[in-house]
Design a protein around this motif. Structure first.
Motif, PDB file in Angstrom:
ATOM      1  N   ARG A   3       0.812  -1.221   0.000  1.00 19.99           N
ATOM      2  CA  ARG A   3       0.000   0.000   0.000  1.00 19.99           C
ATOM      3  C   ARG A   3       0.847   1.274   0.000  1.00 19.99           C
ATOM      4  NH1 ARG A   3      -3.005  -2.702  -1.810  1.00 19.99           N
ATOM      5  NH2 ARG A   3      -5.099  -3.335  -1.180  1.00 19.99           N
ATOM      6  N   HIS A   4       2.157   1.133   0.033  1.00 19.04           N
ATOM      7  CA  HIS A   4       3.077   2.275   0.003  1.00 19.04           C
ATOM      8  C   HIS A   4       3.952   2.062  -1.224  1.00 19.04           C
ATOM      9  CE1 HIS A   4       6.590   4.720   1.366  1.00 19.04           C
ATOM     10  NE2 HIS A   4       5.677   5.434   1.993  1.00 19.04           N
ATOM     11  N   ILE A   5       3.648   2.812  -2.282  1.00 17.62           N
ATOM     12  CA  ILE A   5       4.274   2.607  -3.590  1.00 17.62           C
ATOM     13  C   ILE A   5       5.250   3.740  -3.874  1.00 17.62           C
ATOM     14  CG2 ILE A   5       3.882   2.198  -6.033  1.00 17.62           C
ATOM     15  CD1 ILE A   5       2.492   0.132  -4.259  1.00 17.62           C
ATOM     16  N   VAL A   6       6.513   3.378  -4.104  1.00 14.40           N
ATOM     17  CA  VAL A   6       7.555   4.363  -4.416  1.00 14.40           C
ATOM     18  C   VAL A   6       7.942   4.181  -5.873  1.00 14.40           C
ATOM     19  CG1 VAL A   6       9.834   5.253  -3.835  1.00 14.40           C
ATOM     20  CG2 VAL A   6       8.398   4.236  -2.040  1.00 14.40           C
ATOM     21  N   LEU A   7       7.701   5.194  -6.679  1.00  8.45           N
ATOM     22  CA  LEU A   7       7.964   5.142  -8.113  1.00  8.45           C
ATOM     23  C   LEU A   7       9.321   5.786  -8.403  1.00  8.45           C
ATOM     24  CD1 LEU A   7       4.377   6.149  -9.272  1.00  8.45           C
ATOM     25  CD2 LEU A   7       5.372   3.840  -9.239  1.00  8.45           C
ATOM     26  N   GLY A   8      10.261   4.956  -8.824  1.00  8.48           N
ATOM     27  CA  GLY A   8      11.616   5.440  -9.078  1.00  8.48           C
ATOM     28  C   GLY A   8      11.719   6.130 -10.425  1.00  8.48           C
ATOM     29  N   LEU A   9      12.079   7.407 -10.412  1.00 10.41           N
ATOM     30  CA  LEU A   9      12.139   8.208 -11.639  1.00 10.41           C
ATOM     31  C   LEU A   9      13.572   8.245 -12.172  1.00 10.41           C
ATOM     32  CD1 LEU A   9       9.952  11.291 -10.607  1.00 10.41           C
ATOM     33  CD2 LEU A   9       9.228   9.059 -11.519  1.00 10.41           C
ATOM     34  N   PRO A  10      13.819   7.686 -13.354  1.00  7.60           N
ATOM     35  CA  PRO A  10      15.164   7.771 -13.911  1.00  7.60           C
ATOM     36  C   PRO A  10      15.469   9.173 -14.413  1.00  7.60           C
ATOM     37  CG  PRO A  10      13.697   6.675 -15.465  1.00  7.60           C
ATOM     38  CD  PRO A  10      12.901   6.910 -14.215  1.00  7.60           C
ATOM     39  N   ALA A  11      16.736   9.563 -14.299  1.00  2.00           N
ATOM     40  CA  ALA A  11      17.197  10.832 -14.864  1.00  2.00           C
ATOM     41  C   ALA A  11      17.665  10.598 -16.295  1.00  2.00           C
ATOM     42  CB  ALA A  11      18.322  11.394 -14.013  1.00  2.00           C
ATOM     43  N   PRO A  12      17.574  11.617 -17.164  1.00  2.00           N
ATOM     44  CA  PRO A  12      17.076  12.972 -16.875  1.00  2.00           C
ATOM     45  C   PRO A  12      15.557  12.998 -16.741  1.00  2.00           C
ATOM     46  CG  PRO A  12      17.628  12.749 -19.203  1.00  2.00           C
ATOM     47  CD  PRO A  12      18.079  11.478 -18.557  1.00  2.00           C
ATOM     48  N   TYR A  13      15.082  13.955 -15.930  1.00  2.00           N
ATOM     49  CA  TYR A  13      13.653  14.057 -15.658  1.00  2.00           C
ATOM     50  C   TYR A  13      12.969  14.911 -16.729  1.00  2.00           C
ATOM     51  CZ  TYR A  13      15.719  12.845 -11.164  1.00  2.00           C
ATOM     52  OH  TYR A  13      16.466  12.260 -10.171  1.00  2.00           O
ATOM     53  N   PRO A  14      11.961  14.361 -17.390  1.00  3.86           N
ATOM     54  CA  PRO A  14      11.246  15.162 -18.397  1.00  3.86           C
ATOM     55  C   PRO A  14      10.565  16.370 -17.751  1.00  3.86           C
ATOM     56  CG  PRO A  14      10.685  12.822 -18.563  1.00  3.86           C
ATOM     57  CD  PRO A  14      11.430  12.996 -17.279  1.00  3.86           C
ATOM     58  N   ALA A  15      10.242  17.346 -18.566  1.00  2.00           N
ATOM     59  CA  ALA A  15       9.461  18.488 -18.084  1.00  2.00           C
ATOM     60  C   ALA A  15       8.120  17.999 -17.562  1.00  2.00           C
ATOM     61  CB  ALA A  15       9.267  19.503 -19.206  1.00  2.00           C
ATOM     62  N   ASP A  16       7.684  18.580 -16.451  1.00  2.11           N
ATOM     63  CA  ASP A  16       6.386  18.239 -15.844  1.00  2.11           C
ATOM     64  C   ASP A  16       6.262  16.750 -15.524  1.00  2.11           C
ATOM     65  OD1 ASP A  16       5.494  20.932 -16.158  1.00  2.11           O
ATOM     66  OD2 ASP A  16       5.039  20.498 -18.251  1.00  2.11           O
TER      67      ASP A  16
END
Length: 296
Positions: free
Chosen positions: A264-277
């Motif tokens: 119930r605790h979901i961590v979404l790992g964002l790869p770099a580079p980060y897109p706009a918005d």
């Protein structure tokens, strides 16, 4: 019929191969989006992916800066390496972040880097830090959790003479904003770490991987909680899932599997580079769609 807690979604921005202002941009954007409830950094001192000589920021220092620039997000380090800092020093650092954030810290901690991947091992020698065997590291983690909790809660100085840590006249002042203390998240998948989580964790995080393995590890945590007389439901199940920007359906599928498995605790790992918005994209393409599909 037991109540099923609604899922809480967050993001993780590994502070490597990025600029400070890139991370700050994403966190400020996420702070304005209620569907994103928490945000995380990692705790490595050198890159574990990409250019091995590229930039990496120290997690707790960066977290304090981001705490000062956000107002709503719960925040933490997923997860602190217990090998890097003595527990009394770590308790003081975490208290400072909890105060700077106005009581928004989730305290993430774990054993520390495994020998694999190789890039994670080199940071110890590069910073003059010892790398003890697993049994030593797990024992040290259990003891550190006890010491840190005491520093956060006890109103008089105390001595602690354990196997791995020795403190004389230890005292934490000021105390964290959150009482009795910030929630403790323990990360890891080994059975030894799960025993520590059963005793000390408010949340347990598994770093992704096959959902079948995550389910087995969660069941093992249930067993360890029962063995010490703790309600397994008192430990929130957290999972880190990597985001693939050009394949949102794959990430949505992974989220659905995790929700079905009781995470119930979901961590979404964002790869770099980060897109706009990128925070808005995560909300629209992943969080809102997954919540609708799961009936939340």
């Amino acid at each position: 019929m037991p109540h099923t807690p609604r899922p809480r979604f967050g993001i993780m921005t590994a502070p490597m191969q990025v600029d400070y202002h890139d991370v700050l941009r994403v966190w400020r954007e996420a702070d304005a989006i209620p569907e994103i409830e928490h945000a995380w950094l990692f705790d490595h001192l050198m890159p574990i992916g990409g250019d091995p000589d590229g930039p990496t920021f120290e997690g707790w220092t960066l977290l304090s800066a981001l705490a000062a620039h956000t107002r709503r997000l719960r925040l933490g380090v997923l997860v602190t390496s217990n090998r890097f800092r003595p527990p009394a020093m770590l308790a003081k650092i975490a208290t400072t972040v909890d105060i700077v954030s106005g009581g928004r810290l989730d305290f993430g901690i774990g054993v520390g880097s495994r020998p694999s991947p190789p890039l994670a091992r080199r940071e110890y020698a590069a910073h003059g830090l010892p790398f003890h065997d697993t049994a030593h590291a797990v024992g040290s983690l259990a003891e550190a959790c006890t010491v840190i909790r005491r520093l956060w809660t006890e109103e008089k100085p105390f001595d602690h003479h354990g196997i791995h840590h020795h403190l004389t006249g230890a005292f934490g002042n000021p105390k964290p904003v959150q009482r009795p203390h910030p929630p403790i998240l323990i990360g890891g998948r080994s059975s030894a770490t799960l025993r520590v989580a059963a005793e000390h964790a408010d949340l347990w995080n598994i770093p992704g991987g096959a959902i079948d393995d995550a389910v087995r590890r969660s069941a093992l945590l249930d067993r360890y909680c029962a063995e010490i007389g703790r309600d397994p439901a008192s430990v929130t199940r957290s999972i880190h899932l990597p985001v693939v920007y050009d394949r949102p359906s794959a990430t949505r599928h992974a989220i659905g599997e995790a929700l079905d498995a009781g995470f119930r605790h979901i961590v979404l790992g964002l790869p770099a580079p980060y897109p706009a918005d990128v925070a808005r994209w995560v909300t629209d393409e992943l969080i809102s769609a997954s919540a609708r599909s799961a009936g939340f």
